[in-house]
Every structure is written in C-alpha cells, then in structure tokens.
Design an enzyme around this catalytic site. Structure first.
Site, PDB file in Angstrom:
ATOM      1  N   LYS A   1      -0.342   5.071   4.503  1.00 21.71           N
ATOM      2  CA  LYS A   1      -1.537   3.952   5.297  1.00 21.71           C
ATOM      3  C   LYS A   1      -0.934   3.884   6.679  1.00 21.71           C
ATOM      4  CE  LYS A   1      -3.878  -0.525   4.872  1.00 21.71           C
ATOM      5  NZ  LYS A   1      -5.152  -0.004   5.161  1.00 21.71           N
TER       6      LYS A   1
ATOM      7  N   HIS B   1       0.754  -1.152  -0.085  1.00 23.37           N
ATOM      8  CA  HIS B   1       0.017  -0.066   0.143  1.00 23.37           C
ATOM      9  C   HIS B   1       1.042   1.223  -0.094  1.00 23.37           C
ATOM     10  CE1 HIS B   1      -3.462  -2.509   1.002  1.00 23.37           C
ATOM     11  NE2 HIS B   1      -4.322  -1.541   0.517  1.00 23.37           N
TER      12      HIS B   1
HETATM   13  P1  NAD Z   1      -7.334   9.657   5.178  1.00 24.12           P
HETATM   14  O1  NAD Z   1      -6.353   9.969   6.208  1.00 24.12           O
HETATM   15  O2  NAD Z   1      -7.106  10.255   3.792  1.00 24.12           O
HETATM   16  O3  NAD Z   1      -8.968  10.207   5.417  1.00 24.12           O
HETATM   17  C1  NAD Z   1      -9.429  10.055   6.615  1.00 24.12           C
HETATM   18  C2  NAD Z   1     -10.354  11.369   6.944  1.00 24.12           C
HETATM   19  O4  NAD Z   1     -11.255  11.100   8.273  1.00 24.12           O
HETATM   20  C3  NAD Z   1      -9.314  12.632   6.976  1.00 24.12           C
HETATM   21  O5  NAD Z   1      -9.887  13.718   6.084  1.00 24.12           O
HETATM   22  C4  NAD Z   1      -9.587  12.777   8.386  1.00 24.12           C
HETATM   23  O6  NAD Z   1      -9.650  14.294   8.802  1.00 24.12           O
HETATM   24  C5  NAD Z   1     -11.096  12.402   8.686  1.00 24.12           C
HETATM   25  N1  NAD Z   1     -11.245  12.212  10.168  1.00 24.12           N
HETATM   26  C6  NAD Z   1     -10.648  11.986  11.228  1.00 24.12           C
HETATM   27  N2  NAD Z   1     -11.119  11.812  12.492  1.00 24.12           N
HETATM   28  C7  NAD Z   1     -12.143  12.038  12.104  1.00 24.12           C
HETATM   29  C8  NAD Z   1     -13.486  12.112  12.923  1.00 24.12           C
HETATM   30  N3  NAD Z   1     -13.364  11.795  14.262  1.00 24.12           N
HETATM   31  N4  NAD Z   1     -14.412  12.601  12.488  1.00 24.12           N
HETATM   32  C9  NAD Z   1     -14.766  12.861  11.153  1.00 24.12           C
HETATM   33  N5  NAD Z   1     -13.588  12.723  10.326  1.00 24.12           N
HETATM   34  C10 NAD Z   1     -12.644  12.412  10.794  1.00 24.12           C
HETATM   35  O7  NAD Z   1      -7.435   8.044   4.914  1.00 24.12           O
HETATM   36  P2  NAD Z   1      -7.955   7.213   3.699  1.00 24.12           P
HETATM   37  O8  NAD Z   1      -7.200   6.672   2.896  1.00 24.12           O
HETATM   38  O9  NAD Z   1      -9.271   7.842   3.174  1.00 24.12           O
HETATM   39  O10 NAD Z   1      -8.459   5.844   4.745  1.00 24.12           O
HETATM   40  C11 NAD Z   1      -9.558   5.977   5.576  1.00 24.12           C
HETATM   41  C12 NAD Z   1      -9.844   4.557   6.122  1.00 24.12           C
HETATM   42  O11 NAD Z   1     -10.548   3.802   5.314  1.00 24.12           O
HETATM   43  C13 NAD Z   1      -8.434   3.684   6.622  1.00 24.12           C
HETATM   44  O12 NAD Z   1      -8.945   3.117   7.796  1.00 24.12           O
HETATM   45  C14 NAD Z   1      -8.499   2.881   5.372  1.00 24.12           C
HETATM   46  O13 NAD Z   1      -7.674   1.779   5.544  1.00 24.12           O
HETATM   47  C15 NAD Z   1      -9.780   2.503   4.941  1.00 24.12           C
HETATM   48  N6  NAD Z   1      -9.815   2.250   3.569  1.00 24.12           N
HETATM   49  C16 NAD Z   1     -10.918   1.162   3.370  1.00 24.12           C
HETATM   50  C17 NAD Z   1     -11.067   0.701   2.214  1.00 24.12           C
HETATM   51  C18 NAD Z   1     -12.276  -0.331   1.980  1.00 24.12           C
HETATM   52  O14 NAD Z   1     -12.664  -0.686   0.698  1.00 24.12           O
HETATM   53  N7  NAD Z   1     -12.894  -0.793   2.977  1.00 24.12           N
HETATM   54  C19 NAD Z   1     -10.403   1.259   0.949  1.00 24.12           C
HETATM   55  C20 NAD Z   1      -9.715   2.206   1.163  1.00 24.12           C
HETATM   56  C21 NAD Z   1      -9.274   2.624   2.613  1.00 24.12           C
END
Ligand code: NAD
Length: 267
Positions: free
Chosen positions: A159, A155
């Site tokens: 991450k 990744h």
């Molecule tokens: P990222 O850090 O780019 O985004 C996270 C967002 O959440 C940020 O904008 C942050 O400010 C916000 N945030 C943090 N705490 C918060 C809160 N208390 N309230 C509201 N917003 C809040 O991360 P990302 O790459 O978008 O990934 C996010 C999650 O999704 C990770 O856990 C990742 O592993 C997961 N993910 C899952 C899949 C899937 O298919 N299920 C795919 C990709 C990523």
C-alpha cells in the site's frame, strides 16, 4: 439491461477483483478496460487477466477509446494517476466511481470540480461494513464525551498511502461525533518525550505488513473501560462488490458528488 462498465487500473489488485465482480453480476457488463502505458497486460482480455473467465474487453492504455461504449467508469489506480486523468474523464463525460485513496486537499477539489460536469462517487472504502462502522463511530464519539479517541489501521506491505483513506474517514466520523476539528487535533506519530496526551487529540497510527486487506480499530478510552469498534476486511471482494454496486447506482444519477453512504442509502 446490463450497465456497461469501463475499469481503469484493470491489472491492479482491485482492478482484477472488480473485473471478477462485474463478470459475476448479471446486471453489469464490462465494456472497456485500461491500464497504464507500458503495462504488460495491454492487449490481453480483461477476464483472462483477472483469472475469472474467458474473454472480456481488450485492455488498452486509451481511456477515451475504451470508455466510449461504457455507461460508467470505475477508477482504482491511485490518487496521482486519477488526478492526472481528470481532464480525460471530463472529456469522456461519463459517470465515474473513484476508489483511489490518498488525495491531497487540492486533488480532492479537482475531483469536486469534475462532479460539476458528471456524476461522481468518491469513496475511500466501498464496503457496506465500513460505511455502517462510520455511522457507529460517529454515534459512539457523540455519546462518549471526554473519552480518548485513538485509531489503528493495518494494511498489506504494497500500500502506497498512509494513513489509509478509510482511517481518515473514520477519524473524520469520530471528530464530527465528538464536535472536534480533525485537522487541529490529529496526531500521526509519537516518539520521544512527548508529554501528556492532550484531551482532544485523535491519534491515528499505521501498521504495514504481509497481505492484510485492511483492518481498522477505533478506540474510545475512558476511566476503567474502553470501547473498540473494529472492521476487518477478509478479502478485496467486499470493496470490489461495493464498487460495482456504486456503478449500477450511479448510472442514472444527475451530475454531482456522491459517497458510499448515498449509494447504500445510509444517509
Ligand atoms: P495496484 O497498484 O495493485 O493497482 C493499480 C493499477 O492501476 C495498476 O495495475 C497500475 O498499472 C494501474 N495504473 C497506474 N497508473 C495508471 C494510469 N495512469 N492509467 C491507467 N492505469 C493505471 O493498487 P490497488 O491495491 O488495486 O489499489 C488501487 C487504489 O485503490 C489505491 O489508491 C488503494 O488505496 C485504493 N483502494 C480503495 C478501496 C476502496 O474501497 N475505495 C479498496 C482498496 C484499495
């Protein structure tokens, strides 16, 4: 009528892709958007922040207020923020799709408790391809008795959790197919004089670098041959589209715990 969605983590890599997927889906509409307290994007319009169009709901840091007109919530914030917000989600009382990964067993139990009150889709990977791969891996492990099972995931360098939720789901699928207990047989690191590989080990290794959206390969090593099952995500759009599909599916479901296999009709 379009299903109204509230996106939590709206300014994140996934949040922006989900906003674009909602924007482009005539059966979905954005009814709310939330990011963390102090985020630069508070007060901005969702579609403009995502760079996919004009307008959209204003991004706030208030989940209850932003979700009040939504039919479904989608949360892609990360394990810790999702866990910390579970009591608010219970109060909101809406179906919720959780894409965050890296939950501890205790945190997962708390998510399961939420599903006693509202319908929950919890899936570490929302793509059709990965969910089909999970079935293939389970079947391969069942058929390839005695083969050595190893898994490598790669990744991007931002991450936070490792191994990825998808890697753990694939390892679980392989363990299930092989009739093994993953917790007892998983090996996450090898270094030094480690001795011979134990027959039932399931090796799970992690690479981090660049902007890789997500690569996973499960190896089945035999004598004189090996099978590799690989999934490569070319873009986050595949996860975002899956999250919206899950939200549309979940909108009229009764309370309970669901996964992407349920959403996609694979089980
Ligand atoms: P990222 O850090 O780019 O985004 C996270 C967002 O959440 C940020 O904008 C942050 O400010 C916000 N945030 C943090 N705490 C918060 C809160 N208390 N309230 C509201 N917003 C809040 O991360 P990302 O790459 O978008 O990934 C996010 C999650 O999704 C990770 O856990 C990742 O592993 C997961 N993910 C899952 C899949 C899937 O298919 N299920 C795919 C990709 C990523």
């Amino acid at each position: 009528m379009a299903v109204k969605i509230c996106i939590i983590g709206a300014a994140g890599r996934m949040g922006k892709n989900i906003a674009e997927a909602v924007y482009n889906n005539e059966n979905a509409d954005a009814a709310g958007a939330v990011d963390r307290k102090g985020s630069d994007v508070l007060g901005q319009n969702l579609y403009e922040t995502a760079g996919c169009g004009k307008g959209g709901p204003v991004i706030t840091d208030d989940i209850l207020e932003s979700a009040k007109n939504a039919d479904v919530i989608i949360d892609f914030t990360g394990a810790e923020p999702t866990y910390n917000n579970l009591s608010i989600y219970e109060k909101a009382g809406k179906p919720i799709v959780i894409g965050s990964t890296g939950f501890s067993d205790e945190q997962k139990k708390a998510v399961e408790k939420l599903s006693e009150k509202v319908p929950v889709v919890l899936a570490p990977n929302m793509s059709l391809g990965v969910n089909v791969a999970l079935e293939l891996i389970k079947e391969a492990a069942r058929l390839l008795k005695g083969y050595d099972i190893e898994l490598v995931e790669t990744h991007h360098n931002m991450k936070k959790d490792a191994p990825s939720g998808t890697a753990m789901a694939m390892a679980e699928a392989a363990a299930k197919g092989a009739g093994l207990n993953l917790a007892e047989n998983a090996v996450y690191a090898r270094h030094g004089i480690i001795g011979e590989r134990k027959p039932n080990e399931i090796g799970i290794q992690t690479l981090r670098g660049g902007d890789v959206a997500g690569d996973h390969t499960v190896f089945f090593f035999g004598n004189g041959e090996r099978i590799e099952i690989t999934h490569r995500a070319h873009s986050r759009k595949t996860f975002a589209g899956g999250a919206v599909t899950a939200a549309l599916w979940l909108a009229d479901k009764p309370k309970g715990m669901y996964n992407m296999q349920n959403v996609l009709g694979l089980v």
